[in-house]
Design an enzyme around this catalytic site. Structure first.
Site, PDB file in Angstrom:
ATOM      1  N   ILE A   7       0.842  -1.202   0.000  1.00 33.55           N
ATOM      2  CA  ILE A   7       0.000   0.000   0.000  1.00 33.55           C
ATOM      3  C   ILE A   7       0.875   1.250   0.000  1.00 33.55           C
ATOM      4  O   ILE A   7       1.789   1.374   0.822  1.00 33.55           O
ATOM      5  CB  ILE A   7      -0.921   0.035   1.235  1.00 33.55           C
ATOM      6  CG1 ILE A   7      -1.796  -1.217   1.310  1.00 33.55           C
ATOM      7  CG2 ILE A   7      -1.796   1.290   1.229  1.00 33.55           C
ATOM      8  CD1 ILE A   7      -2.616  -1.326   2.591  1.00 33.55           C
ATOM      9  N   ASP A  54       8.652   7.788  -0.787  1.00 32.16           N
ATOM     10  CA  ASP A  54       8.151   9.046  -1.334  1.00 32.16           C
ATOM     11  C   ASP A  54       7.796   8.767  -2.789  1.00 32.16           C
ATOM     12  O   ASP A  54       8.680   8.550  -3.610  1.00 32.16           O
ATOM     13  CB  ASP A  54       9.225  10.127  -1.226  1.00 32.16           C
ATOM     14  CG  ASP A  54       8.781  11.466  -1.809  1.00 32.16           C
ATOM     15  OD1 ASP A  54       7.707  11.530  -2.460  1.00 32.16           O
ATOM     16  OD2 ASP A  54       9.521  12.461  -1.635  1.00 32.16           O
ATOM     17  N   ASN A  80      -2.538   4.251  -3.622  1.00 30.55           N
ATOM     18  CA  ASN A  80      -3.423   5.108  -2.838  1.00 30.55           C
ATOM     19  C   ASN A  80      -2.881   6.514  -2.613  1.00 30.55           C
ATOM     20  O   ASN A  80      -3.645   7.455  -2.424  1.00 30.55           O
ATOM     21  CB  ASN A  80      -3.676   4.433  -1.482  1.00 30.55           C
ATOM     22  CG  ASN A  80      -4.358   5.342  -0.494  1.00 30.55           C
ATOM     23  OD1 ASN A  80      -5.541   5.642  -0.617  1.00 30.55           O
ATOM     24  ND2 ASN A  80      -3.607   5.805   0.496  1.00 30.55           N
ATOM     25  N   TYR A 145      -6.820  18.289 -10.361  1.00 26.76           N
ATOM     26  CA  TYR A 145      -7.070  17.074  -9.570  1.00 26.76           C
ATOM     27  C   TYR A 145      -7.852  16.066 -10.400  1.00 26.76           C
ATOM     28  O   TYR A 145      -7.490  14.889 -10.494  1.00 26.76           O
ATOM     29  CB  TYR A 145      -7.835  17.439  -8.304  1.00 26.76           C
ATOM     30  CG  TYR A 145      -8.172  16.264  -7.419  1.00 26.76           C
ATOM     31  CD1 TYR A 145      -7.199  15.657  -6.634  1.00 26.76           C
ATOM     32  CD2 TYR A 145      -9.475  15.760  -7.354  1.00 26.76           C
ATOM     33  CE1 TYR A 145      -7.508  14.575  -5.811  1.00 26.76           C
ATOM     34  CE2 TYR A 145      -9.794  14.681  -6.537  1.00 26.76           C
ATOM     35  CZ  TYR A 145      -8.804  14.093  -5.767  1.00 26.76           C
ATOM     36  OH  TYR A 145      -9.110  13.031  -4.962  1.00 26.76           O
ATOM     37  N   LYS A 149      -7.063  12.149 -11.836  1.00 30.54           N
ATOM     38  CA  LYS A 149      -7.918  11.015 -11.509  1.00 30.54           C
ATOM     39  C   LYS A 149      -8.577  10.416 -12.744  1.00 30.54           C
ATOM     40  O   LYS A 149      -8.713   9.192 -12.854  1.00 30.54           O
ATOM     41  CB  LYS A 149      -8.962  11.431 -10.466  1.00 30.54           C
ATOM     42  CG  LYS A 149      -8.359  11.845  -9.123  1.00 30.54           C
ATOM     43  CD  LYS A 149      -7.539  10.723  -8.494  1.00 30.54           C
ATOM     44  CE  LYS A 149      -7.039  11.089  -7.114  1.00 30.54           C
ATOM     45  NZ  LYS A 149      -6.280   9.986  -6.475  1.00 30.54           N
TER      46      LYS A 149
END
Length: 267
Positions: A7, A54, A80, A145, A149
């Site tokens: 993750i 990072d 994520n 943004y 996405k």
């Protein structure tokens, strides 16, 4: 046999909640974050390995994935890590735009590329990429943004076709609002006087009252777990009541939405 999930962005919010859920289900969890020395919760749980990562550092991605895959057979990769950049395009600097694209989009591409040969060699594996409702619909002050996405959505769908021949699945989780401190912790703002009325109206959506009506982050984590374990050939999981409502509204057509926005922000 115990399964393993990797993750990114596991220090808080959905990443941390997902790490805790998978750990409770008996999985081995490799939880990565920029500052693992600050973690005070996950490091107390069994079967959670915390590593520094990072996601804006392409070389660190490569070295971390090489280290992980030399020690573990990873079954699921959850991309994520990310943050919100809120502001009209005219208010954003080129540096802000580049940082958003590097963090939210390029990290997903780079982490996916680094793990692909591992999955291909074992002839199985899942990528679970976290997008957003704003990766399915556009919204004022979210242009960059949303660009990242939407791009993850298209990247994921393309990779799903590309990797299916090797038994690898790619899935997308598109959450709506979540009850986290995302608006305070992981959001960068841009301001422009010409858009003051629009910005003020949109900012109401980030009020404490609005956030209290969002989905609990634990519920979204459950959908991540479902996507990882349901054995369905399903690409997108729209997660949350508000997310599904907004997605349904998109079916009205972009023209109707533009007219609705014009009505909302009549000057």
């Amino acid at each position: 046999m115990q399964k393993t999930i990797f993750i990114t962005g596991a220090s808080s919010g959905l990443g941390k909640s997902t790490a805790k859920l998978f750990q409770s289900k008996g999985w081995c969890v490799i939880a990565t974050m920029r500052n693992p020395e600050k973690e005070t919760e996950l490091n107390k749980l069994n079967n959670i390995i915390i590593l520094p990562l990072d996601v804006t550092n392409s070389q660190q991605i490569i070295s971390t994935v090489e280290e992980v895959t030399s020690l573990y057979s990873v079954d699921v990769v959850m991309n994520n890590a990310g943050y919100g950049l809120i502001g009209v395009l005219e208010s954003l600097s080129d540096e802000q735009i580049q940082r958003q694209i590097t963090t939210n989009l390029l990290s997903v591409i780079r982490v996916s590329k680094a793990f692909t040969s591992h999955f291909r060699n074992k002839k199985s594996g899942k990528f679970i990429n976290i997008t957003s409702t704003f990766g399915l619909i556009g919204f004022p002050t979210c242009s960059i943004y949303s660009a990242t996405k939407f791009a993850i959505d298209g990247f994921s769908e393309s990779m799903a076709y590309e990797l299916a021949q090797f038994g690898i699945q790619v899935k997308i989780i598109a959450p709506g609002g979540m009850q986290t401190d995302f608006a305070l912790r992981s959001m960068e703002l841009g301001q422009h006087d010409a858009y003051e009325k629009l910005t003020a109206e949109v900012s109401k959506g980030y009020s404490a009252e609005k956030i209290s009506n969002y989905s609990k982050v634990e519920n979204i984590a459950e959908i991540v777990y479902q996507a990882a374990t349901d054995n369905k050939n399903q690409l997108r999981y729209v997660a949350g009541i508000d997310a599904n409502q907004l997605y349904d509204e998109r079916m009205l057509g972009i023209e109707t939405q533009v007219e609705n926005i014009k009505t909302m922000f009549t000057f």
